[in-house]
Design an enzyme around this catalytic site. Structure first.
Site, PDB file in Angstrom:
ATOM      1  N   CYS A 133      -3.443   3.257   5.960  1.00  0.00           N
ATOM      2  CA  CYS A 133      -3.425   3.557   4.525  1.00  0.00           C
ATOM      3  C   CYS A 133      -4.755   3.205   3.865  1.00  0.00           C
ATOM      4  O   CYS A 133      -5.210   3.894   2.951  1.00  0.00           O
ATOM      5  CB  CYS A 133      -2.318   2.766   3.832  1.00  0.00           C
TER       6      CYS A 133
ATOM      7  N   LYS B 152       2.381  -0.935  -2.767  1.00  0.00           N
ATOM      8  CA  LYS B 152       2.481  -1.944  -3.817  1.00  0.00           C
ATOM      9  C   LYS B 152       1.155  -2.236  -4.510  1.00  0.00           C
ATOM     10  O   LYS B 152       1.140  -2.456  -5.726  1.00  0.00           O
ATOM     11  CB  LYS B 152       3.075  -3.246  -3.268  1.00  0.00           C
TER      12      LYS B 152
ATOM     13  N   CYS C 192       1.015   7.111   3.483  1.00  0.00           N
ATOM     14  CA  CYS C 192       2.131   7.954   3.916  1.00  0.00           C
ATOM     15  C   CYS C 192       2.170   9.261   3.138  1.00  0.00           C
ATOM     16  O   CYS C 192       2.054   9.268   1.902  1.00  0.00           O
ATOM     17  CB  CYS C 192       3.442   7.202   3.759  1.00  0.00           C
TER      18      CYS C 192
ATOM     19  N   GLU D  53      11.797  -4.216   2.196  1.00  0.00           N
ATOM     20  CA  GLU D  53      12.419  -2.904   2.284  1.00  0.00           C
ATOM     21  C   GLU D  53      12.913  -2.694   3.718  1.00  0.00           C
ATOM     22  O   GLU D  53      12.443  -3.355   4.648  1.00  0.00           O
ATOM     23  CB  GLU D  53      11.456  -1.799   1.864  1.00  0.00           C
TER      24      GLU D  53
ATOM     25  N   SER E 268      12.551   1.721   1.788  1.00  0.00           N
ATOM     26  CA  SER E 268      11.334   2.521   1.827  1.00  0.00           C
ATOM     27  C   SER E 268      11.581   3.842   1.117  1.00  0.00           C
ATOM     28  O   SER E 268      12.702   4.357   1.106  1.00  0.00           O
ATOM     29  CB  SER E 268      10.944   2.779   3.286  1.00  0.00           C
TER      30      SER E 268
END
Length: 622
Positions: free
Chosen positions: A49, A133, A200, A466, A494
């Site tokens: 990411c 986040k 993602c 999560e 998620s």
């Protein structure tokens, strides 16, 4: 703001020494060290990411550096070196104890950026954000600092491809094959699920929140959808961002001018329309808080309005993963998220008059971008939507008296008869027990089980992890056996989770909520006609009182905390254990569990009422 947080360097030689040195190293005018500062920040962590963030930060820093100076058209400010925050990787840590740090990472990002913004006293900031986040933590810090600032998404990853079947893959695909007995197959999917870099790619939490940040006005809309490796992100967007920031500084436009009650409502409505992540109901209250509104569910949008909009007014417009076919790169190919915004705006669902970081209103930005109409394949029209109802629903009832529980209706694949699910409770004291059962005895899960996972909330875990790992395994199990197994928890999910999964059930078990009183075999009813989540046995006052008394004795005998709670074995986890507020307030960390708001303001109503011109019979004001 009542007091400007901008800091300038005075003529004290001790304070000037390093600023002179920095100016020389960065190659900027030394005489600008006594002017307000501007700079670039980025979010970093251990996953793909974040791997594209530094190149964007460097490109923006160079564009900003070229504009620094005292000449005409230049920015006469002190340039500071780029700074970064850190976070865990949701994708790598799901299903492990370390996942407790994920949501806490939002708070760490806020704290780290607040230190940088306030101690350095930045007048202008550009933030490059990645993963789930950190973008919300970054936005919260910028809102609290409230000086000109702007956000750019690092961008999404491209989908992978199974070389044998041609099937499109992503990280959720890899989690869904975790229970497959073929080790070679599992390894093949893992090797091809996440090619390249970027966050993602489905409408999981990352893209839900990037779309939210764009619609709320803090990110240019055309910068949301392009993938991380799109050349525009390092060749075109940096200069545009610097120009937008310069305009904000010149006109005195600040984040709280942009993030208003209506802009937050716009962003939530778009989240419903893209079938967005349940995590948006955690992050919207935190963004509202940072913008000066203490209680999202009272001041910005009530649960009753949220549910009415989702049931009757706002349809899902995107055929997107995890519930559909396509990813954010496909949305970019058909015109970007601005296509979705245009559709909703033209139908009367969102207010186009709100201000954005480009200096334009949302409607003006849509017009300037020459936004395309919906293609009808990846992005549908409001008149002929992909799904007739919005993607999310909050539930009340005796298990969720404050409408804390959240269901991703867009991801439900079965089990609702006349909009009701009636299941039999199967209780697990924490995620680890459920994963062990799914690993060792998956055959024991039966049709219409309602799995209960508790003591994993903000206080109980601590950190509210999560649960992509168990939800993915349950989804695969249900598809293979053609059964329905629900899952409800005081933790969260998620954005990639699908199935009949209900998160954020509160009050959480660790604080004595009713979810902690459920026993194996109890009847659980999720009723989407009434928007309620109930345990039939707990409707009997005598049973409730008996179970609550037994729970309180266990807690008292264990020193004031239930023994099923997770271990708070670091200072950060202990901070969460003692300070986390409920999911309805954002699940953030606040001293004494009292939500802190800097310069609270009134949630002024504009008079705009969301409506769907294609469903005039359903339009209703709240």
């Amino acid at each position: 703001m009542s007091k400007s947080p901008v800091v300038t360097i005075d003529n004290h030689p001790g304070r000037s020494a390093q600023t002179i040195g920095i100016a020389r190293i960065l190659g900027t005018d030394e005489t600008l060290i006594h002017e307000p500062s501007v700079g670039v920040v980025g979010t970093k962590g251990d996953s793909q990411c974040y791997m594209g963030v530094m190149s964007k930060v460097d490109a923006i820093h160079e564009s900003l550096k070229k504009r620094i100076g005292r000449g005409e058209g230049q920015l006469p400010y002190r340039l500071v070196q780029p700074e970064y925050t850190i976070a865990t990787s949701d994708g790598i840590r799901n299903g492990t104890r370390e996942m407790r740090y994920s949501l806490i990472g939002r708070e760490v990002t806020n704290d780290a950026l607040s230190e940088h913004l306030s101690a350095t006293g930045l007048l202008g900031t550009i933030a490059v954000v990645a993963c789930d986040k950190p973008p919300v933590g970054a936005l919260a810090a910028l809102l609290e600092h409230n000086e000109p600032s702007i956000i750019m998404s690092d961008g999404a990853i491209h989908p992978g491809t199974d070389p044998e079947t041609g099937e499109k893959l992503d990280i959720v695909s890899a989690y869904q094959v975790a229970g497959n007995p073929d080790a070679e197959y599992r390894h093949r999917i893992a090797c091809h699920a996440c090619p390249g870099y970027g966050s993602c790619g489905g409408i999981f939490t990352y893209n839900t929140m990037q779309t939210f940040i764009g619609v709320v006005g803090m990110q240019p809309l055309h910068m949301v959808a392009p993938p991380s490796d799109d050349p525009r992100r390092v060749k075109e967007f940096p200069e545009q961002l610097v120009s937008y920031l310069a305009n904000m500084i010149a006109k005195g436009i600040k984040p709280r001018d942009i993030v208003s009650r209506d802009s937050i409502r716009n962003a939530m409505i778009v989240s419903l329309a893209i079938g967005g992540s349940t995590n948006v109901t955690l992050h919207a209250p935190e963004i509202a808080r940072a913008a000066g509104f203490a209680d999202f569910w009272k001041e910005v949008m009530t649960p009753a309005e949220f549910n009415y909009l989702s049931q009757y007014i706002v349809p899902v417009l995107t055929d997107a993963r995890p519930y559909g076919k396509y990813s954010m790169v496909d949305i970019d190919a058909v015109g970007g998220v601005q296509v979705i915004v245009r559709e909703l705006m033209d139908a009367g669902l969102i207010n186009g008059d709100v201000l954005t970081c480009t200096g334009e209103t949302l409607a003006e930005q849509i017009k300037r971008l020459e936004t395309k109409p919906a293609d009808g394949r990846v992005v549908y029209t409001v008149a002929k939507p992909y799904k007739p109802t919005g993607g999310l629903r909050v539930l009340g009832g005796n298990l969720s008296p404050e409408f804390s529980a959240i269901l991703k209706l867009a991801g439900v694949e079965g089990g609702l008869e006349d909009n009701r699910f009636r299941g039999t409770a199967r209780v697990f004291e924490g995620e680890r027990g459920l994963l062990q059962a799914l690993d060792q005895h998956p055959e024991k899960f039966q049709n219409h089980d309602m799995v209960i996972v508790r003591y994993d909330g903000p206080v109980g875990a601590p950190g509210m992890p999560e649960m992509l790992d168990p939800t993915s395994r349950i989804t695969t199990l249900c598809r293979e056996r053609n059964i329905v197994v629900g899952l409800m928890t005081d933790a969260r999910f998620s954005g990639g989770s699908v199935g009949l999964v209900i998160g954020h059930v509160g009050p959480e078990a660790a604080l004595g909520g009713a979810i902690g009183l459920i026993e194996d075999g109890d009847e659980i009813i999720a009723d989407l006609n009434l928007n309620e989540l109930n345990c039939t046995q707990l409707q009997d006052p005598a049973i409730y009182a008996k179970r609550k008394a037994a729970w309180e004795k266990v807690v008292a005998d264990n020193g004031g905390i239930h023994p099923s709670c997770g271990e708070a074995d670091t200072r950060l986890l202990h901070r969460a254990r003692t300070s986390a507020v409920p999911a309805t307030r954002g699940a953030g960390l606040h001293p004494s569990r009292e939500v802190w708001v800097r310069n609270q303001r009134e949630a002024t109503r504009s008079g705009f009422v969301p409506k769907n011109t294609h469903r005039p019979e359903a339009n209703k004001a709240f």
